[in-house]
Structure formats: C-alpha cells, structure tokens
Design an enzyme around this catalytic site. Structure first.
Site, short mmCIF file in Angstrom:
data_model
loop_
_atom_site.label_atom_id
_atom_site.label_comp_id
_atom_site.label_asym_id
_atom_site.label_seq_id
_atom_site.Cartn_x
_atom_site.Cartn_y
_atom_site.Cartn_z
CG HIS A 1 -1.09 -1.11 7.76
ND1 HIS A 1 -2.29 -0.45 7.68
CD2 HIS A 1 -1.07 -1.95 6.69
CE1 HIS A 1 -2.97 -0.86 6.61
NE2 HIS A 1 -2.26 -1.78 6.01
N GLY B 1 8.69 3.45 9.43
CA GLY B 1 9.51 2.37 9.97
C GLY B 1 8.86 1.55 11.07
CG ASP C 1 8.20 3.89 14.38
OD1 ASP C 1 7.08 3.38 14.14
OD2 ASP C 1 8.52 5.03 14.00
CB SER D 1 4.54 5.13 14.80
OG SER D 1 4.69 4.42 13.60
CG HIS E 1 -3.12 -10.25 0.66
ND1 HIS E 1 -3.48 -9.37 -0.32
CD2 HIS E 1 -2.80 -9.49 1.74
CE1 HIS E 1 -3.37 -8.13 0.13
NE2 HIS E 1 -2.96 -8.17 1.37
CB THR E 2 -1.36 -17.20 2.09
OG1 THR E 2 -1.76 -18.55 2.27
CG2 THR E 2 -0.39 -16.85 3.20
CG ASP F 1 -5.82 -19.02 0.42
OD1 ASP F 1 -6.64 -19.58 -0.35
OD2 ASP F 1 -4.81 -19.59 0.86
CB THR G 1 -5.61 -23.16 2.50
OG1 THR G 1 -4.73 -22.31 1.72
CG2 THR G 1 -5.74 -24.50 1.80
CG ASP H 1 -1.40 -22.46 1.86
OD1 ASP H 1 -1.69 -21.29 1.51
OD2 ASP H 1 -2.27 -23.33 2.00
#
Ligand code: HEM
Ligand SMILES: *[C@@H]1O[C@H](CO)[C@@H](O)[C@H](O)[C@H]1NC(C)=O
Ligand SMILES: *[C@@H]1O[C@H](CO)[C@@H](O)[C@H](O)[C@H]1NC(C)=O
Ligand SMILES: *[C@@H]1O[C@H](CO)[C@@H](O)[C@H](O)[C@H]1NC(C)=O
Ligand SMILES: *[C@@H]1O[C@H](CO)[C@@H](O)[C@H](O)[C@H]1NC(C)=O
Ligand SMILES: *[C@@H]1O[C@H](CO)[C@@H](O)[C@H](O)[C@H]1NC(C)=O
Ligand SMILES: *[C@@H]1O[C@H](CO)[C@@H](O)[C@H](O)[C@H]1NC(C)=O
Length: 329
Positions: free
Chosen positions: A64, A70, A72, A74, A192-193, A245, A248, A253
């Site tokens: 995010h 960028g 930075d 923020s 999102h694992t 996930d 696991t 993974d």
C-alpha cells in the site's frame, strides 16, 4: 547452456532501475549505520515470533505504501487535526497494527544506535523482505537510500489501490499505470499466500451473489459453507476474517495458486486470476512450479521496492515514522 539465461535475468534486474534512482545501493548505511540490517533483522524476528500475523500485515502495508506515491513511508504518517493522512483513507482496509508496530520498534532501536540516519521507507522495505524470507518466501536484494515523504494525503489513496471487487481489466490497468506487467501483477498477488481478509471483502460472494443459493458457484461448496459460518454475523462482528490461503495460511509458498482452480480463492479478484485468459496461464505456471513463482515474485518485489522512491531533497529522514519532522517540536 545456463549462461544465457543467467545473463538475461541479470540484465532484466538492472533495467528496472531508472538512472534517476541510481543513488540507491545495498550498502547505503554501511558507514553511517553499520548495524542497520542486524537491528531490523532482530526486531522483525522477535516480533514475528510473538505475533505471527506480522509478516502478512507488513507485506500489505509495504504494498500500500508503494502503490500510493511510491515507497516513501507516506502510509506511516498519522492524521492530524488539519489533514487526514494516507493510513486513514477508507481503503486502508484495516491495515495491520502489528505491521505499524514492528516498523516503530525498529525505528526506535535505530534512533538509539544511529540517530537521524535511517529512513522509515528503508526500514519498511527491509523489514518486509526479512519477514517474507522468515515465513518461507524467497530472498531478494533490497536497495537502500530512500527518503521519507514530505506529504501524506488520504485522498491520494483513491484509485491507486486494487479492490477485491474490481474487474481483472481494472486491476491490470491499475498495475500498468505503475509500470507493472500482467505477469508481475500475478506474481505479486501471490502475496495472498499469507494473511487474511475481513468478511466484508468477500461477503457478496456468500450472501448476495446473483444465484438462487446466493453463493458464488465458483466457490468450492464446502469452503463456502465454512466461510458462511465464519461470516454469519459479519456486519455486527466486523473483526471476523478468513485466511487468504486456507491450506497453508502462514507459509509463504505457491499454495495460493494451487487453491484457485479448486474454488478456494477467497476474494473475487483471486478467483478472477484463473478465469481471465491473460492471467490464467501465469497462475497455472506458478501452481505447477514454485521456483518459477519465487523467482518472479522476488524480481517483482525488487521492482516494487524502488517504485516512486524519493532521494536527495525530495524527502527527509523522519525522526518519527508517524510524523513529518516539520511538525515535531
Ligand atoms: C490484485 C489485486 C489485489 C487486491 C484486489 C487485493 C485485495 C486485498 C484485500 C481486500 C485484502 C484483505 C484486507 C482486509 O480485509 O484486511 C488483502 C489482504 C492482503 N493483501 Fe492484497 N490485494 C491485491 C494485491 C496484493 C499484492 C500485490 C500484495 C503484495 C505484494 C498483497 C498482499 C496482501 C497481504 C499480505 C494481505 C494480508 C494482510 C494481513 O493479513 O494483514 N495484495 N488484499
Ligand atoms: C496539511 O496540508 C497542507 C496542504 O494541503 C500542507 O501544506 C500542510 O503542511 C499540512 N499540514 C499538516 C500539519 O500536515
Ligand atoms: C484506517 O482508517 C480508519 C478510518 O477510516 C481508522 O479508524 C483506522 O484506525 C485506520 N487504521 C490504521 C491501522 O491506521
Ligand atoms: C467496490 O466496493 C467499494 C466499497 O465497498 C464500492 O465503493 C465500489 O463502488 C465497488 N466497486 C465496484 C466496481 O463494484
Ligand atoms: C446486529 O446488531 C443490531 C443492533 O445492535 C441488532 O439489531 C441485530 O439483531 C444484530 N444482528 C445479528 C445477526 O446479531
Ligand atoms: C520451474 O521453473 C524454473 C524457473 O523458471 C525452471 O528452471 C524449471 O525448469 C521449472 N521446473 C519444471 C519442472 O518445469
Ligand atoms: C543523489 O545523491 C546526491 C548526494 O547525496 C544528491 O545531491 C542528488 O540529488 C541525488 N540524486 C537524485 C536523483 O536524487
């Protein structure tokens, strides 16, 4: 015959660093704060052992931060009575408190060891890499020398972050505006694992889907049943959430990709990865070959890590990660 491939990989990792950002190096703090890497490593290890959700929370926080103007830091700035900062944008989607905490801890330790030297943006970048590695993910190089932003506005988060209800067209377009290919987007979303999502992010697929059952038929029926139980009272109990996930959940993974064709993708945007013809072959490759996923993820993270960075007088080294130096007394 390994040489041409190695060379290609080498060239492609060089070409992602525009000349204007070439001030970054891996040895930026070698003289000014030689214990930097050690202190970050020690802080994140301690935190992750005590709060296992830290790794996922920090990866998302970093994502995010980078997507909005960028990498930075923020996103770390607190709102004040004048301005609402990035972290308080509605889309901050309940960013993890553990993630903010681990950065603050590392900063506190670093300010004792070498005051005013290490930027919060560099701490966040390195902590993210260390945490990914700690939970089983690939190691990659982190260039250093980012400065911290001089601004942070909630309004700038709008339109810069993907949402679970976006179409794949919208998601691909969003990443493209930031210079990421479809392949890089699919690889990065392998994040999102690990971690979890709150029920409101996928409740539409369980309770309000345009189907007789109200359930998205793309879900594995048993999985959907389990989710419905967890989320039955999600409007009142807003803390309810599910693992991204389910197989696991705390291991980095390629199970995220293996889950998708089985109807175990949690978010609509996850499932869309194996529906869209542009993303499907890539998701299938990563499901088959974890090495391919790790290599692409590592390279995409190196690229994300230098996206929109500030150097020189474009930024500052904040004394506190949650406040600009100008308003500290
Ligand atoms: C394809 C576009 C993406 C969408 C639509 C999306 C959406 C979301 C949503 C809705 C959540 C749940 C937030 C919550 O309820 O607390 C989430 C969690 C998460 N996302 Fe994404 N995401 C995307 C891409 C990415 C990428 C590229 C990364 C990393 C590089 C990432 C890393 C994570 C992590 C680690 C979590 C778990 C956070 C935690 O456990 O605290 N996501 N994402
Ligand atoms: C609030 O935002 C304005 C720009 O709109 C900026 O000049 C000012 O420094 C900000 N104030 C604080 C306290 O962050
Ligand atoms: C996210 O924003 C909401 C307000 O929109 C705020 O209540 C919440 O504390 C913020 N989360 C973090 C971690 O700052
Ligand atoms: C997605 O969800 C957000 C917030 O829940 C909503 O404001 C937005 O209109 C939705 N977008 C689409 C394309 O449905
Ligand atoms: C949720 O809370 C509201 C107001 O407190 C209450 O009227 C409602 O019955 C609750 N719903 C459930 C499913 O518990
Ligand atoms: C998996 O991917 C790696 C990296 O791209 C490649 O070297 C390897 O040959 C692949 N393995 C298989 C079984 O296809
Ligand atoms: C690179 O660093 C020098 C000195 O530290 C600085 O003056 C210059 O502005 C930096 N270049 C860029 C492009 O930020």
């Amino acid at each position: 015959m390994a040489h041409p491939l190695v060379l290609l990989l080498f060239l492609s990792s060089l070409s992602i660093i525009p000349p204007s950002q070439s001030n970054l190096t891996t040895s930026y703090y070698q003289k000014s704060c030689p214990n930097f890497e050690h202190i970050v490593q020690e802080t994140v290890t301690d935190k992750q052992i005590n709060s296992p959700t830290t790794a996922a929370g920090t990866l998302r926080l970093f994502f995010h931060d980078c997507m909005v103007e960028g990498c930075d830091a923020s996103v770390l700035v607190s709102s004040n009575s004048f301005n609402k900062s990035e972290r308080d944008a509605d889309i901050n989607h309940s960013l993890s408190g553990d993630a903010f905490d681990v950065i603050i801890r590392a900063k506190t330790a670093l300010e004792l060891d070498c005051p005013g030297i290490v930027s919060c943006a560099d701490i966040l970048a390195l902590a993210t890499r260390d945490l990914i590695t700690m939970v089983g993910g690939p190691f990659y190089k982190v260039l250093l020398g980012r400065k911290d932003s001089l601004v942070s506005f909630a309004s700038h988060a709008d339109g810069n972050l993907p949402r679970s209800n976006m179409t794949m067209n919208q998601i691909i377009r969003l990443f493209k505006t930031k210079g990421f290919t479809v392949q890089e987007m699919v690889a990065l979303t392998g994040g999102h694992t690990i971690g979890f999502s709150h029920c409101k992010e996928f409740a539409d697929r369980l309770f309000h889907y345009r189907a007789k059952s109200g359930i998205d038929p793309a879900y594995n029926p048993k999985f959907a049943e389990g989710l419905k139980n967890v989320c039955a009272n999600y409007r009142n109990n807003t803390g309810m959430s599910a693992f991204n996930d389910v197989m696991t959940p705390s291991k980095f993974d390629n199970m995220y990709y293996q889950n998708l064709p089985r109807g175990l993708g949690l978010l609509a945007s996850d499932h869309a990865m194996v529906v869209d013809r542009r993303t499907k072959p890539i998701a299938e490759l990563y499901a088959r070959n974890q090495t391919a996923f790790f290599e692409d993820f590592a390279r995409a993270m190196e690229k994300l890590s230098i996206y929109g960075i500030k150097t020189g007088r474009m930024g500052e080294v904040r004394h506190r990660c949650d406040m600009f130096n100008s308003i500290q007394t």
